[in-house]
Design a protein around this motif. Sequence first.
Motif, PDB file in Angstrom:
ATOM      1  N   ALA A 148       0.837  -1.206   0.000  1.00  0.00           N
ATOM      2  CA  ALA A 148       0.000   0.000   0.000  1.00  0.00           C
ATOM      3  C   ALA A 148       0.871   1.254   0.000  1.00  0.00           C
ATOM      4  N   HIS A 149       1.986   1.202   0.754  1.00  0.00           N
ATOM      5  CA  HIS A 149       2.869   2.372   0.828  1.00  0.00           C
ATOM      6  C   HIS A 149       3.804   2.474  -0.381  1.00  0.00           C
ATOM      7  N   GLY A 150       4.060   1.352  -1.049  1.00  0.00           N
ATOM      8  CA  GLY A 150       4.982   1.371  -2.185  1.00  0.00           C
ATOM      9  C   GLY A 150       6.441   1.375  -1.786  1.00  0.00           C
ATOM     10  N   HIS A 151       6.728   0.996  -0.528  1.00  0.00           N
ATOM     11  CA  HIS A 151       8.115   0.902  -0.101  1.00  0.00           C
ATOM     12  C   HIS A 151       8.264  -0.131   1.017  1.00  0.00           C
ATOM     13  N   VAL A 152       9.512  -0.508   1.252  1.00  0.00           N
ATOM     14  CA  VAL A 152       9.812  -1.560   2.234  1.00  0.00           C
ATOM     15  C   VAL A 152       9.877  -0.962   3.630  1.00  0.00           C
ATOM     16  N   HIS A 153       9.375  -1.694   4.595  1.00  0.00           N
ATOM     17  CA  HIS A 153       9.526  -1.311   6.000  1.00  0.00           C
ATOM     18  C   HIS A 153      10.614  -2.165   6.649  1.00  0.00           C
ATOM     19  N   GLY A 154      11.266  -1.620   7.662  1.00  0.00           N
ATOM     20  CA  GLY A 154      12.271  -2.399   8.390  1.00  0.00           C
ATOM     21  C   GLY A 154      13.634  -2.292   7.738  1.00  0.00           C
ATOM     22  N   HIS A 159      11.523   3.744   7.835  1.00  0.00           N
ATOM     23  CA  HIS A 159      11.197   3.589   9.250  1.00  0.00           C
ATOM     24  C   HIS A 159      10.204   4.674   9.602  1.00  0.00           C
ATOM     25  N   HIS A 160       8.996   4.252   9.936  1.00  0.00           N
ATOM     26  CA  HIS A 160       7.965   5.222  10.307  1.00  0.00           C
ATOM     27  C   HIS A 160       8.043   5.480  11.799  1.00  0.00           C
ATOM     28  N   ASP A 161       7.674   6.700  12.205  1.00  0.00           N
ATOM     29  CA  ASP A 161       7.613   7.008  13.633  1.00  0.00           C
ATOM     30  C   ASP A 161       6.362   6.400  14.234  1.00  0.00           C
TER      31      ASP A 161
END
Length: 161
Positions: A148-154, A159-161
């Motif tokens: 959904a965001h179009g990018h990798v997390h972690g 890195h989202h707050d």
Amino acid sequence: MVVAQNKVVQIHYTLTNEAGAVLDSSSGGEPLAYIHGIGNLIPGLEKALEGKGAGEKLNVKVSAEEGYGVRDPALVQDVPRRAFRGIDDIRVGMQFQADSNQGPRMVTVTRIAGDMVTVDGNHPLAGEDLTFAVEIAEVRDASEEELAHGHVHGAGGHHHD
Ligand code: ZN
């Protein structure tokens, strides 16, 4: 698991130009993490990684056409120095955000002659044939949220707050 549409792929890479100069490398840092098949990477590199698995090493030659594009002479423009309001010390190599028909675009100052400043809106690597030495570190499924965001997390990603 192999690299395919919507997989999260982590790669270590070293990028060299035709002259063999190293332009960029993940060596010594986190691998680059991206979602395959959604335009996160240049097309030529994505195509070469398709179907490959973790641990594989490959040497990928990417032409300018499949890399950062060919140089577009129309993106090189002379603008009067007074257009740079509030910047007293314009130097070659400085980068600015400029408005264009296709929205904001980074331009680089390439020449200063008297009152005229030449800016180039081409990507700094446009027109270059590139070689990527790649090692695939990990391949996994992307989460719903990542897609959904179009990018990798972690690791290696956002890195989202
Ligand atoms: Zn996100």
